[in-house]
Design a protein around this motif. Structure first.
Motif, PDB file in Angstrom:
ATOM      1  N   ASN A  93      -2.688   7.016   8.736  1.00 33.12           N
ATOM      2  CA  ASN A  93      -3.120   5.713   8.214  1.00 33.12           C
ATOM      3  C   ASN A  93      -3.091   5.653   6.691  1.00 33.12           C
ATOM      4  O   ASN A  93      -2.675   4.645   6.106  1.00 33.12           O
ATOM      5  N   THR A  94      -3.551   6.708   6.036  1.00 33.38           N
ATOM      6  CA  THR A  94      -3.651   6.661   4.569  1.00 33.38           C
ATOM      7  C   THR A  94      -2.288   6.487   3.916  1.00 33.38           C
ATOM      8  O   THR A  94      -2.174   5.858   2.858  1.00 33.38           O
ATOM      9  N   PHE A  95      -1.245   7.031   4.529  1.00 39.67           N
ATOM     10  CA  PHE A  95       0.115   6.828   3.999  1.00 39.67           C
ATOM     11  C   PHE A  95       0.464   5.346   4.005  1.00 39.67           C
ATOM     12  O   PHE A  95       0.972   4.804   3.012  1.00 39.67           O
ATOM     13  N   PHE A  96       0.177   4.675   5.118  1.00 40.40           N
ATOM     14  CA  PHE A  96       0.522   3.263   5.223  1.00 40.40           C
ATOM     15  C   PHE A  96      -0.395   2.393   4.360  1.00 40.40           C
ATOM     16  O   PHE A  96       0.029   1.330   3.880  1.00 40.40           O
ATOM     17  N   TYR A  97      -1.637   2.827   4.157  1.00 41.20           N
ATOM     18  CA  TYR A  97      -2.506   2.128   3.197  1.00 41.20           C
ATOM     19  C   TYR A  97      -1.836   2.081   1.823  1.00 41.20           C
ATOM     20  O   TYR A  97      -1.787   1.032   1.164  1.00 41.20           O
ATOM     21  N   TYR A 150      -4.906  -3.517   3.215  1.00 43.78           N
ATOM     22  CA  TYR A 150      -4.957  -2.167   3.795  1.00 43.78           C
ATOM     23  C   TYR A 150      -5.021  -2.243   5.326  1.00 43.78           C
ATOM     24  O   TYR A 150      -4.332  -1.496   6.030  1.00 43.78           O
ATOM     25  N   HIS A 151      -5.829  -3.141   5.838  1.00 44.48           N
ATOM     26  CA  HIS A 151      -5.902  -3.310   7.293  1.00 44.48           C
ATOM     27  C   HIS A 151      -4.562  -3.788   7.853  1.00 44.48           C
ATOM     28  O   HIS A 151      -4.085  -3.282   8.882  1.00 44.48           O
ATOM     29  N   PHE A 152      -3.971  -4.751   7.184  1.00 46.04           N
ATOM     30  CA  PHE A 152      -2.694  -5.318   7.626  1.00 46.04           C
ATOM     31  C   PHE A 152      -1.602  -4.242   7.658  1.00 46.04           C
ATOM     32  O   PHE A 152      -0.741  -4.231   8.533  1.00 46.04           O
ATOM     33  N   ALA A 153      -1.650  -3.320   6.699  1.00 52.35           N
ATOM     34  CA  ALA A 153      -0.628  -2.278   6.591  1.00 52.35           C
ATOM     35  C   ALA A 153      -0.598  -1.349   7.797  1.00 52.35           C
ATOM     36  O   ALA A 153       0.421  -0.704   8.052  1.00 52.35           O
ATOM     37  N   ILE A 154      -1.706  -1.274   8.551  1.00 51.14           N
ATOM     38  CA  ILE A 154      -1.727  -0.436   9.760  1.00 51.14           C
ATOM     39  C   ILE A 154      -1.850  -1.293  11.023  1.00 51.14           C
ATOM     40  O   ILE A 154      -2.187  -0.787  12.096  1.00 51.14           O
TER      41      ILE A 154
END
Length: 224
Positions: free
Chosen positions: A6-10, A65-69
């Motif tokens: 997740n942190t990568f996509f954030y 950030y939420h949208f990114a995952i």
């Protein structure tokens, strides 16, 4: 990609510590290029179109950030996932999904054919597509699908995911929707499969065993 971090996509979506993220508007625009947020037009009744968020002056960085995952006001259908990842698998062409290839009579004579149609070609830079493909291959060889899809008769690629429902068990574990999309053979894909298993209790594997069994059946059958 391989470990679904997740942190990568954030960071890719919203940025962090000097790294500029794509931003919500760009994420949404890219998803729309791949056909998300709209009906595909498949020859079936009752197709859903999914949901992409409305980005307005109430939108905050945390929403990005939420949208990114894939969280927040967002949903996607398995068919839309199949179409988008089909474009990744084939190098960048988004196909019009269809159920019927041809109509034949009782003697197997072709009465009508429905040729495939490409909605859009070259959806992304080939170099970027290759990076995503390689990440999906590593999902199988050393990532979140290892132990399930690495024993297939052919080399496969995959992306796993989970969708939170907001509901919990009595012992406070989440109910999730378990997802996986996989394609094979990796070098020249001719088969793509999306599995979604609903209401899976957190910590349990669900979609991966389904994908493994289907892929095993398909490639063992077609190899004979």
């Amino acid at each position: 990609i391989a470990e679904s971090v997740n942190t990568f996509f954030y960071i890719i979506g919203g940025g962090y510590e000097g790294r500029q993220g794509l931003g919500a508007e760009n994420i949404k625009a890219i998803l729309e290029i791949f056909g998300w947020g709209a009906k595909t037009g498949i020859d079936l009744f009752g197709e859903g179109q999914g949901v992409l968020p409305t980005i307005n002056d109430q939108w905050r960085l945390g929403d990005t950030y939420h949208f990114a995952i894939g969280q927040g006001p967002f949903s996607v259908t398995p068919l839309q996932v199949a179409g988008a990842f089909g474009a990744i698998a084939n190098g960048g062409a988004l196909f019009q999904p269809q159920m019927v290839r041809q109509v034949v009579d009782a003697q197997k004579n072709v009465i009508q054919e429905f040729p495939y149609r490409i909605i859009q070609n070259n959806l992304a830079d080939p170099e970027n597509v290759d990076i995503v493909r390689e990440g999906m291959r590593q999902t199988v060889t050393a990532g979140s699908a290892t132990g399930f899809l690495d024993g297939l008769p052919v080399a496969a690629a995959a992306k796993t995911g989970t969708a939170q429902t907001g509901r919990k068990t009595q012992d406070a574990r989440d109910y999730l929707y378990s997802w996986v999309v996989t394609f094979a053979p990796f070098d020249h894909p001719d088969f793509l499969f999306v599995a979604v298993v609903e209401d899976v209790v957190e910590g349990n594997a669900a979609a991966l065993p389904v994908a493994r069994d289907v892929m095993q059946w398909y490639f063992n059958t077609t190899s004979r």
